[in-house]
Design an enzyme around this catalytic site. Structure first.
Site, mmCIF file in Angstrom:
data_model
loop_
_atom_site.group_PDB
_atom_site.id
_atom_site.type_symbol
_atom_site.label_atom_id
_atom_site.label_comp_id
_atom_site.label_asym_id
_atom_site.label_seq_id
_atom_site.Cartn_x
_atom_site.Cartn_y
_atom_site.Cartn_z
ATOM 1 N N ASP A 119 -8.815 4.645 80.812
ATOM 2 C CA ASP A 119 -8.174 3.438 81.966
ATOM 3 C C ASP A 119 -8.021 2.713 80.247
ATOM 4 O OD1 ASP A 119 -9.075 0.965 82.902
ATOM 5 O OD2 ASP A 119 -10.225 2.017 84.189
ATOM 6 N N ASP A 225 -5.363 -1.541 83.591
ATOM 7 C CA ASP A 225 -6.030 -2.482 84.757
ATOM 8 C C ASP A 225 -5.814 -3.645 84.696
ATOM 9 O OD1 ASP A 225 -9.205 -3.390 85.141
ATOM 10 O OD2 ASP A 225 -8.505 -4.177 83.987
ATOM 11 N N GLU A 282 -2.698 -1.043 88.325
ATOM 12 C CA GLU A 282 -4.070 -1.595 88.871
ATOM 13 C C GLU A 282 -2.791 -2.391 89.309
ATOM 14 O OE1 GLU A 282 -8.496 -3.130 89.962
ATOM 15 O OE2 GLU A 282 -7.329 -3.367 87.879
ATOM 16 N N HIS A 357 -14.663 2.181 92.018
ATOM 17 C CA HIS A 357 -15.671 1.222 91.404
ATOM 18 C C HIS A 357 -15.892 -0.189 91.412
ATOM 19 C CE1 HIS A 357 -12.278 0.192 88.940
ATOM 20 N NE2 HIS A 357 -13.642 -0.803 87.717
ATOM 21 N N ASP A 358 -14.879 -0.780 92.015
ATOM 22 C CA ASP A 358 -15.012 -2.431 92.759
ATOM 23 C C ASP A 358 -14.978 -2.354 93.787
ATOM 24 O OD1 ASP A 358 -14.227 -2.875 90.169
ATOM 25 O OD2 ASP A 358 -11.832 -2.354 90.213
#
Ligand code: GLC
Ligand code: CA
Length: 606
Positions: A119, A225, A282, A357-358
């Site tokens: 990440d 990210d 993302e 995870h969000d």
């Protein structure tokens, strides 16, 4: 008829030879497993997952059949936002382990034929990063311009105001005043996550160095990210206020895929290309696939693929994520079709996901977590998602049908700053309206990020065998772990886990049709069934998914009736369907049933 692994291999090879060569790549043929390190497996009993814990489960991950493992951030961080606030890009967060552990993880993955994707969080850093500490120290510090600093504005009566009205995703203004130098800095997320100033070439160089360091260490690419937020409109204009209760609206139109985004991404793309690396960006707040294609078009040499948010935002209400919205299958159909067709026709590529995870768990959000439907739902969603055009991402726990946290859990159990900040602010403003607060709490329970962050349920022992210790894990363990856990599923051929493994195997076996085939939605108007076809050359497959808890009698659409007549069932989540097959006229699809029909190929047992 059963086909051996060797036969499968030679079949997929002969298919590949007939594929158009121009846009074939290894990462299109891969599937990815996402790990949230804090909640995966705790090896030393401190209640926090860690890298040795991950290493201890590599065979489990391999058994699922993924090719790539992406870890949410493990770098040094004060953990204001669970590692999405990095304070040193060259050190590991000590509770997770150290650099040696990372080497071992990479070795362990490689030994099993898998790759490690890291990440990369570089829209912002932690406020504890040395760059920011320097930057805030004085206006003439050489790191000053590494972040985005602006002078205050003042109202007519002299009250100090932020430089513009953009809101932060975790509440309030996106600007924080810093007394020391009498200026504000920009933070699109928490105040402890100051945004880097990508206009500064030194910042870009520093990011390139980070990438090269980790690629040289053996990572095979990056999940980037909020990468579409890195270029801001340098005029920093106000956004119109539509809701007087919210003086700080989202400013995304001034920074989502902003003015210099492609210049920056092309720089990253050059590095990625050198290493033949994996990349997924993302990209929230952008709903036009043409905009995302500019970054993921095969000839653009920027990113491999992107996470778009249209499905994730489908049940958000008019006032955002935690205002009530409704999931409706027809909306899902139009979103999926839009992205599937557009990327296919324009040589782009989709990242396929329903969880991360969000997000809340997909079974709870889009199907049914009721005991009688839960496994069926998990398998149905796997079929629906996993056979679309794109690279599928499985989020830890999704492969064993994990669901949202129990409704009985008190607000005290929430850990995530997004939900906590929102709830505190909301209850303050709407104190008198108990009903509205209750309704909102329901929405938080459905969609909050904590749902995806509760520990993996490994077995029926204490704390679901997530931790070897006796102290409470950092976040609560779901109550259902004695029946829903990995160890019982791995050994059960009819489990959600083994179903997911079969779906991923099907993609590899029929690379032509499931990886490189086109997508077509069938029976657009149907309220309960999501039916699509995938085709390449002579080969066609039909994927049927029932999103309802009803038996649905479906008159087979004429365009696919010949496939139904001559095809074979490849996989299905009701055992009987595999034996009886389907006919060409009509078919009764059971609650949350999913099955796949393939034309021109014998059936195999998967
Ligand atoms: C991304 C991450 C999320 C994080 C945010 C800020 O959306 O997935 O977890 O809070 O960026 O870094
Ligand atoms: Ca630990």
């Amino acid at each position: 008829m059963t086909v051996t692994e060797t036969q499968l291999q030679s079949r997929s090879q002969s298919q590949s030879q007939s594929l158009p060569a121009n846009s074939r790549t290894w990462w299109k043929e891969s599937s990815v497993y996402q790990i949230y390190p804090a909640s995966f497996k705790d090896s030393n009993g401190d209640g926090i997952g860690d890298i040795p814990g991950i290493i201890s489960q590599l065979d489990y991950i391999k058994a699922l059949g993924v090719d790539v493992v992406w870890l949410s951030p493990i770098l040094q961080s004060p953990q204001v936002d669970m590692g999405y606030d990095v304070s040193d890009y060259y050190q590991i967060h000590p509770p997770y382990g150290n650099l040696k552990d990372v080497d071992m993880l990479i070795q362990g993955l490689h030994a099993r034929g898998m790759k490690y994707v890291m990440d990369l969080v570089v829209n912002h850093t932690s406020d504890q990063h040395e760059w920011f500490k320097q930057s805030r120290a004085s206006k003439d510090n050489k790191f000053r311009d590494w972040y985005i600093w602006k002078k205050p504005r003042y109202t007519a009566d002299g009250a100090r105001q932020p430089p513009n009205n953009w809101g932060a995703y975790f509440g309030g203004s996106a600007w924080k005043y810093d007394e020391q130098t009498d200026e504000y800095f920009l933070h699109l997320f928490a105040p402890e996550q100051p945004d880097l100033n990508w206009e500064n070439p030194q910042v870009r160089d520093a990011v390139h160095q980070i990438m090269r360091y980790w690629l040289d260490k053996g990572v095979s690419g990056f999940r980037m990210d909020v990468i579409n937020f890195i270029s801001k409109d340098q005029r920093f204009p106000d956004v119109p206020v539509v809701d007087p209760k919210n003086p700080y609206p989202e400013g995304a139109k001034y920074y989502a895929c902003g003015p210099r985004i492609h210049e920056y991404l092309q720089d990253l793309g050059r590095i990625l290309k050198e290493y033949d690396a994996f990349s997924v960006g993302e990209m929230p707040s952008v709903y036009d696939p043409a905009e995302i294609l500019n970054a993921v078009g095969f000839d653009r040499q920027e990113l491999g693929m992107a996470f778009q948010f249209e499905i994730m935002d489908i049940d958000h209400g008019p006032k955002g994520k935690f205002s009530p919205g409704k999931f409706c299958l027809k909306d899902l159909k139009s979103i999926v079709t839009k992205w599937q067709s557009f990327m296919y026709e324009n040589n782009g590529w989709n990242a396929l996901y329903l969880e991360n995870h969000d997000q809340g768990r997909s079974i709870s959000r889009f199907a049914s977590a009721k005991p009688e439907y839960r496994a069926l739902s998990g398998k149905m969603l796997a079929t629906f998602l996993g056979l679309q055009s794109g690279t599928p991402f499985v989020y830890q726990g999704q492969e064993i049908g994990m669901v949202n946290m129990p409704e009985s859990w008190d607000v005290q159990k929430f850990r995530d700053l997004e939900a906590i900040n929102f709830w505190n602010e909301f209850t303050q403003i709407n104190e008198e309206n108990a009903e509205l607060c209750n309704q909102t709490l329901k929405e938080i329970r459905l969609k909050s990020r904590d749902n995806g962050r509760i520990p993996i349920q490994w077995g029926p022992g204490k704390f679901a065998e997530f931790t070897s210790g006796t102290i409470d894990p950092w976040i609560g363990v779901n109550d259902d772990y004695d029946t829903w856990n990995a160890s019982s599923q791995v050994s059960d051929p009819s489990s959600v886990f083994n179903y997911w493994a079969s779906i991923l195997r099907l993609r590899r076996t029929w690379v032509d049709v499931f990886v490189y085939g086109s997508f077509k939605l069938i029976d657009e108007e149907h309220d309960d069934l999501f039916v699509y076809s995938r085709s390449l050359g002579e080969m066609r497959a039909i994927v049927v998914s029932n999103f309802s808890d009803k038996h649905v009698e479906w008159t087979v659409a004429s365009e696919v009736s010949s496939i139904f007549a001559g095809g074979k069932i490849l996989i299905g989540n009701y055992e009987k369907r595999q034996i009886t097959g389907v006919d060409d006229k009509s078919v009764v699809v059971k609650p949350f049933e999913a099955f796949v029909v393939l034309q021109n190929e014998p059936s195999i047992s998967v």
